[in-house]
Design a protein around this motif. Structure first.
Motif, PDB file in Angstrom:
ATOM      1  N   LYS A   1     -13.657  -4.502  -3.552  1.00  0.00           N
ATOM      2  CA  LYS A   1     -13.287  -3.703  -2.371  1.00  0.00           C
ATOM      3  C   LYS A   1     -11.933  -3.049  -2.596  1.00  0.00           C
ATOM      4  CE  LYS A   1     -16.806  -5.215   0.020  1.00  0.00           C
ATOM      5  NZ  LYS A   1     -18.035  -4.577  -0.260  1.00  0.00           N
ATOM      6  N   GLN A   2     -11.883  -1.754  -2.307  1.00  0.00           N
ATOM      7  CA  GLN A   2     -10.642  -0.990  -2.378  1.00  0.00           C
ATOM      8  C   GLN A   2     -10.032  -0.900  -0.983  1.00  0.00           C
ATOM      9  OE1 GLN A   2      -9.033   0.374  -4.972  1.00  0.00           O
ATOM     10  NE2 GLN A   2     -10.567  -0.181  -6.487  1.00  0.00           N
ATOM     11  N   VAL A   3      -8.732  -1.046  -0.899  1.00  0.00           N
ATOM     12  CA  VAL A   3      -8.022  -0.913   0.368  1.00  0.00           C
ATOM     13  C   VAL A   3      -7.165   0.338   0.256  1.00  0.00           C
ATOM     14  CG1 VAL A   3      -6.454  -2.018   1.998  1.00  0.00           C
ATOM     15  CG2 VAL A   3      -7.978  -3.427   0.597  1.00  0.00           C
ATOM     16  N   VAL A   4      -7.376   1.263   1.189  1.00  0.00           N
ATOM     17  CA  VAL A   4      -6.647   2.536   1.167  1.00  0.00           C
ATOM     18  C   VAL A   4      -6.032   2.794   2.540  1.00  0.00           C
ATOM     19  CG1 VAL A   4      -8.064   3.572  -0.645  1.00  0.00           C
ATOM     20  CG2 VAL A   4      -8.715   3.859   1.723  1.00  0.00           C
ATOM     21  N   LEU A   5      -4.890   3.449   2.517  1.00  0.00           N
ATOM     22  CA  LEU A   5      -4.234   3.813   3.770  1.00  0.00           C
ATOM     23  C   LEU A   5      -4.982   4.955   4.450  1.00  0.00           C
ATOM     24  CD1 LEU A   5      -0.541   3.840   2.535  1.00  0.00           C
ATOM     25  CD2 LEU A   5      -1.526   2.245   4.181  1.00  0.00           C
ATOM     26  N   THR A   6      -5.016   4.920   5.758  1.00  0.00           N
ATOM     27  CA  THR A   6      -5.516   6.053   6.540  1.00  0.00           C
ATOM     28  C   THR A   6      -4.331   6.988   6.781  1.00  0.00           C
ATOM     29  OG1 THR A   6      -4.975   4.949   8.604  1.00  0.00           O
ATOM     30  CG2 THR A   6      -7.216   4.592   7.726  1.00  0.00           C
ATOM     31  N   GLY A   7      -4.582   8.087   7.463  1.00  0.00           N
ATOM     32  CA  GLY A   7      -3.488   8.984   7.842  1.00  0.00           C
ATOM     33  C   GLY A   7      -2.455   8.254   8.672  1.00  0.00           C
ATOM     34  N   LYS A   8      -2.922   7.439   9.616  1.00  0.00           N
ATOM     35  CA  LYS A   8      -2.012   6.654  10.457  1.00  0.00           C
ATOM     36  C   LYS A   8      -1.204   5.682   9.609  1.00  0.00           C
ATOM     37  CE  LYS A   8      -1.849   3.315  14.262  1.00  0.00           C
ATOM     38  NZ  LYS A   8      -2.593   2.598  15.304  1.00  0.00           N
TER      39      LYS A   8
ATOM     40  N   LEU B   1      -5.223  -0.217  -3.422  1.00  0.00           N
ATOM     41  CA  LEU B   1      -5.278  -1.453  -4.201  1.00  0.00           C
ATOM     42  C   LEU B   1      -6.582  -2.179  -3.903  1.00  0.00           C
ATOM     43  CD1 LEU B   1      -1.656  -2.755  -3.531  1.00  0.00           C
ATOM     44  CD2 LEU B   1      -2.553  -2.070  -5.764  1.00  0.00           C
ATOM     45  N   THR B   2      -7.021  -2.971  -4.853  1.00  0.00           N
ATOM     46  CA  THR B   2      -8.158  -3.852  -4.582  1.00  0.00           C
ATOM     47  C   THR B   2      -7.640  -5.033  -3.756  1.00  0.00           C
ATOM     48  OG1 THR B   2      -7.807  -5.187  -6.555  1.00  0.00           O
ATOM     49  CG2 THR B   2      -9.267  -3.249  -6.778  1.00  0.00           C
ATOM     50  N   ILE B   3      -8.566  -5.733  -3.133  1.00  0.00           N
ATOM     51  CA  ILE B   3      -8.169  -6.910  -2.361  1.00  0.00           C
ATOM     52  C   ILE B   3      -7.522  -7.940  -3.282  1.00  0.00           C
ATOM     53  CG2 ILE B   3      -9.031  -8.882  -1.030  1.00  0.00           C
ATOM     54  CD1 ILE B   3     -10.968  -6.939   0.355  1.00  0.00           C
ATOM     55  N   SER B   4      -8.063  -8.132  -4.477  1.00  0.00           N
ATOM     56  CA  SER B   4      -7.465  -9.122  -5.387  1.00  0.00           C
ATOM     57  C   SER B   4      -6.059  -8.700  -5.824  1.00  0.00           C
ATOM     58  CB  SER B   4      -8.361  -9.377  -6.595  1.00  0.00           C
ATOM     59  OG  SER B   4      -8.528  -8.203  -7.354  1.00  0.00           O
TER      60      SER B   4
ATOM     61  N   LEU C   1       0.819  -1.212   0.000  1.00  0.00           N
ATOM     62  CA  LEU C   1       0.000   0.000   0.000  1.00  0.00           C
ATOM     63  C   LEU C   1       0.856   1.267   0.000  1.00  0.00           C
ATOM     64  CD1 LEU C   1      -2.860  -1.139   2.384  1.00  0.00           C
ATOM     65  CD2 LEU C   1      -3.052  -0.636  -0.075  1.00  0.00           C
ATOM     66  N   TRP C   2       1.985   1.261   0.668  1.00  0.00           N
ATOM     67  CA  TRP C   2       2.870   2.426   0.619  1.00  0.00           C
ATOM     68  C   TRP C   2       3.381   2.656  -0.791  1.00  0.00           C
ATOM     69  CZ3 TRP C   2       5.661   0.180   5.409  1.00  0.00           C
ATOM     70  CH2 TRP C   2       4.973   0.555   6.573  1.00  0.00           C
TER      71      TRP C   2
ATOM     72  N   GLY D   1      -6.319   0.854  12.723  1.00  0.00           N
ATOM     73  CA  GLY D   1      -6.378   2.194  12.153  1.00  0.00           C
ATOM     74  C   GLY D   1      -5.410   2.475  11.022  1.00  0.00           C
ATOM     75  N   TYR D   2      -4.791   1.434  10.460  1.00  0.00           N
ATOM     76  CA  TYR D   2      -3.814   1.624   9.389  1.00  0.00           C
ATOM     77  C   TYR D   2      -4.450   1.780   8.006  1.00  0.00           C
ATOM     78  CZ  TYR D   2       0.183   0.575  12.399  1.00  0.00           C
ATOM     79  OH  TYR D   2       1.150   0.608  13.374  1.00  0.00           O
ATOM     80  N   LEU D   3      -5.635   1.214   7.820  1.00  0.00           N
ATOM     81  CA  LEU D   3      -6.247   1.251   6.494  1.00  0.00           C
ATOM     82  C   LEU D   3      -7.762   1.221   6.607  1.00  0.00           C
ATOM     83  CD1 LEU D   3      -7.245  -1.908   5.919  1.00  0.00           C
ATOM     84  CD2 LEU D   3      -4.821  -2.204   5.504  1.00  0.00           C
ATOM     85  N   ALA D   4      -8.382   1.504   5.473  1.00  0.00           N
ATOM     86  CA  ALA D   4      -9.840   1.419   5.364  1.00  0.00           C
ATOM     87  C   ALA D   4     -10.163   0.567   4.141  1.00  0.00           C
ATOM     88  CB  ALA D   4     -10.445   2.807   5.227  1.00  0.00           C
ATOM     89  N   ILE D   5     -11.264  -0.154   4.242  1.00  0.00           N
ATOM     90  CA  ILE D   5     -11.725  -0.994   3.132  1.00  0.00           C
ATOM     91  C   ILE D   5     -13.075  -0.448   2.693  1.00  0.00           C
ATOM     92  CG2 ILE D   5     -12.323  -3.341   2.425  1.00  0.00           C
ATOM     93  CD1 ILE D   5     -10.597  -4.279   4.860  1.00  0.00           C
TER      94      ILE D   5
END
Length: 146
Positions: free
Chosen positions: A95-102, A54-57, A48-49, A81-85
């Motif tokens: 489903k998209q996986v994105v980083l949170t501020g943390k 990214l999508t889960i797949s 993710l960095w 708190g590292y990411l949101a789906i």
């Protein structure tokens, strides 16, 4: 090599990889403790960095982690708190996986981890490590037919 030799533990390539995998995971454990993450969680964050979202797949492909195991890893990282789906805006099934501020900020904490791990590797030069990486990638392709 005889059949008896083929069945000796010391002659098993798989045993060497198993042992090295366990040793690497143990070496990473104290380095990841500050972030309160496991090695598989670290792999997800690395992906993710690099890609931001990214999508889960896509994460399954990049991290080479089974989809079922990855789902559990993502839930833990989301709880921490590292990411949101979130569902994709184009297809609610994706489903998209994105980083949170943390999660984005944790990149700074992780910046020293690869260097710290290299301090444990004293018997291989950088050239040998690069060669080993290439050989492992070839072996992975052979075993996965990719």
């Amino acid at each position: 090599m005889t059949d008896d030799d083929l069945l000796k533990l010391d002659n098993q390539l798989c045993h060497r990889f198993y042992s090295v995998s366990n040793a690497l995971t143990r070496a990473y454990r104290p380095l990841l403790q500050k972030m309160d993450i496991t090695y598989p969680q670290y792999l997800v964050l690395l992906a993710l960095w690099e890609h931001k979202q990214l999508t889960i797949s896509a994460l399954v492909d990049k991290c080479r982690i089974d989809a079922g195991a990855l789902t559990l890893i993502l839930k833990k990282l989301e709880q921490k708190g590292y990411l949101a789906i979130t569902p994709s805006t184009l297809d609610k099934r994706v489903k998209q996986v994105v980083l949170t501020g943390k999660g984005s900020a944790a990149r700074n904490d992780a910046a020293e981890i690869p260097k710290a791990l290299l301090c444990h590797i004293k018997n291989l030069s950088m050239d040998e490590l690069q060669m080993l990486t290439g050989l492992i990638d070839k072996l992975y392709c052979d075993l996965t037919h990719s």
